[in-house]
Design an enzyme around this catalytic site. Sequence first.
Site, PDB file in Angstrom:
ATOM      1  N   GLN A 131      15.436   7.022  42.858  1.00 21.75           N
ATOM      2  CA  GLN A 131      14.818   8.237  42.324  1.00 21.75           C
ATOM      3  C   GLN A 131      14.658   8.211  40.821  1.00 21.75           C
ATOM      4  O   GLN A 131      15.366   7.513  40.098  1.00 21.75           O
ATOM      5  CB  GLN A 131      15.659   9.470  42.677  1.00 21.75           C
ATOM      6  CG  GLN A 131      17.033   9.438  42.033  1.00 21.75           C
ATOM      7  CD  GLN A 131      17.870  10.652  42.343  1.00 21.75           C
ATOM      8  OE1 GLN A 131      17.896  11.609  41.575  1.00 21.75           O
ATOM      9  NE2 GLN A 131      18.561  10.605  43.484  1.00 21.75           N
ATOM     10  N   GLU A 197      12.531  13.093  42.122  1.00 16.30           N
ATOM     11  CA  GLU A 197      13.339  14.288  42.357  1.00 16.30           C
ATOM     12  C   GLU A 197      12.847  15.389  41.417  1.00 16.30           C
ATOM     13  O   GLU A 197      13.008  15.291  40.192  1.00 16.30           O
ATOM     14  CB  GLU A 197      14.819  13.998  42.100  1.00 16.30           C
ATOM     15  CG  GLU A 197      15.707  15.223  42.290  1.00 16.30           C
ATOM     16  CD  GLU A 197      17.143  14.980  41.871  1.00 16.30           C
ATOM     17  OE1 GLU A 197      17.972  15.903  42.024  1.00 16.30           O
ATOM     18  OE2 GLU A 197      17.446  13.868  41.364  1.00 16.30           O
ATOM     19  N   HIS A 234       6.095   8.169  31.249  1.00 15.91           N
ATOM     20  CA  HIS A 234       5.248   8.659  32.327  1.00 15.91           C
ATOM     21  C   HIS A 234       5.788   8.198  33.679  1.00 15.91           C
ATOM     22  O   HIS A 234       6.613   7.295  33.757  1.00 15.91           O
ATOM     23  CB  HIS A 234       3.806   8.163  32.159  1.00 15.91           C
ATOM     24  CG  HIS A 234       3.683   6.664  32.170  1.00 15.91           C
ATOM     25  ND1 HIS A 234       3.633   5.914  31.016  1.00 15.91           N
ATOM     26  CD2 HIS A 234       3.600   5.768  33.193  1.00 15.91           C
ATOM     27  CE1 HIS A 234       3.521   4.632  31.319  1.00 15.91           C
ATOM     28  NE2 HIS A 234       3.510   4.517  32.648  1.00 15.91           N
ATOM     29  N   GLU A 280       0.443   7.962  35.350  1.00 18.50           N
ATOM     30  CA  GLU A 280      -0.478   6.843  35.171  1.00 18.50           C
ATOM     31  C   GLU A 280      -1.074   6.462  36.518  1.00 18.50           C
ATOM     32  O   GLU A 280      -0.378   6.421  37.537  1.00 18.50           O
ATOM     33  CB  GLU A 280       0.240   5.637  34.564  1.00 18.50           C
ATOM     34  CG  GLU A 280      -0.700   4.494  34.231  1.00 18.50           C
ATOM     35  CD  GLU A 280      -0.002   3.347  33.516  1.00 18.50           C
ATOM     36  OE1 GLU A 280      -0.698   2.568  32.832  1.00 18.50           O
ATOM     37  OE2 GLU A 280       1.241   3.240  33.616  1.00 18.50           O
TER      38      GLU A 280
END
Length: 311
Positions: A131, A197, A234, A280
């Site tokens: 995560q 998450e 990002h 992205e």
Amino acid sequence: SKGKQSKLLKTSLGAVIRSVDRLQSRHSSPHCIKSARAPTAERLRSLEARESNPQRVGKEGFDGHLSSQAYMQRSLALTAVVCARTARALLQRPAPLRHSVKMASTTTLYDPTPFYAAAQPPETKDFCMQQTMVRVKDPATSLKFYIETLGFQLVMFRDFPQWGFSVYFVAHGLTGPVPADEDARWDFCMRTPGCIELTWNHGSEKSDGAVYNTGNADATGTKDGEAVKGGFGHLGITVPDVYEACERFKKLGCTFTKTPNSGGMKGLAFVKDPDGYLIEVLPQGPMITKPLDCDGVAAEGGDGYKDNSKA
């Protein structure tokens, strides 16, 4: 003929000499060719002169051997020995760190290639990159974006009212249906790589404006109101066709910070999620360009490269 064979020998030895010259200039250190007792360029030139001398060839070369074929075999064997010694010397030299290559900005590059062959510690063989967590202002708005716009699936959620927050795990490429049983769903989620998450701190949805700093030249949350250069950059997804995906994102009302043909790097895009985090968009194959993107920017157009971490 003897003349052709002598010329061939001279050419072969000359090639070896040039190779050694290049290697000596490139690897001039006590641990290189010299330490392996490889022939120096001067010794090879002397050998070339001796073997290419017509008188010596006539006296000690072809006439001194059973046949011209035997002479050529000896010459080729000599060349092979020289190449083998040079190769052995290079292999014995420790591989240097690639720290001398510099860009126009004078930034020293780091060479990570040894990690390709690095052995994974056996204790980590079952580890999973499971995560990345980002905080969101409004879970309803964020889940709608990630699931309906980007195509993620909800894997699991948990509410913690005693601590005032809730978490929602979303992912792509699930290996099977999400289990109905809560405990089984937890196990399934913890074994699913690449989840996002989304964390909702209760009450944040009532705030005006942006709540969380996105890390990219963002002034949100700063005491002096100045933009900060955060560490977070990002999230990223890959798609079969970046241009087609961006046409869809545009129709759905997404905010772009870069369309496929804008900026210095062509064929990729950046969109914002509801909290302003950058997503992205990269191709699953080669980086290609199309004449026009979703904003009508031509492939040869657009501004230059922009560093998102800078205002």
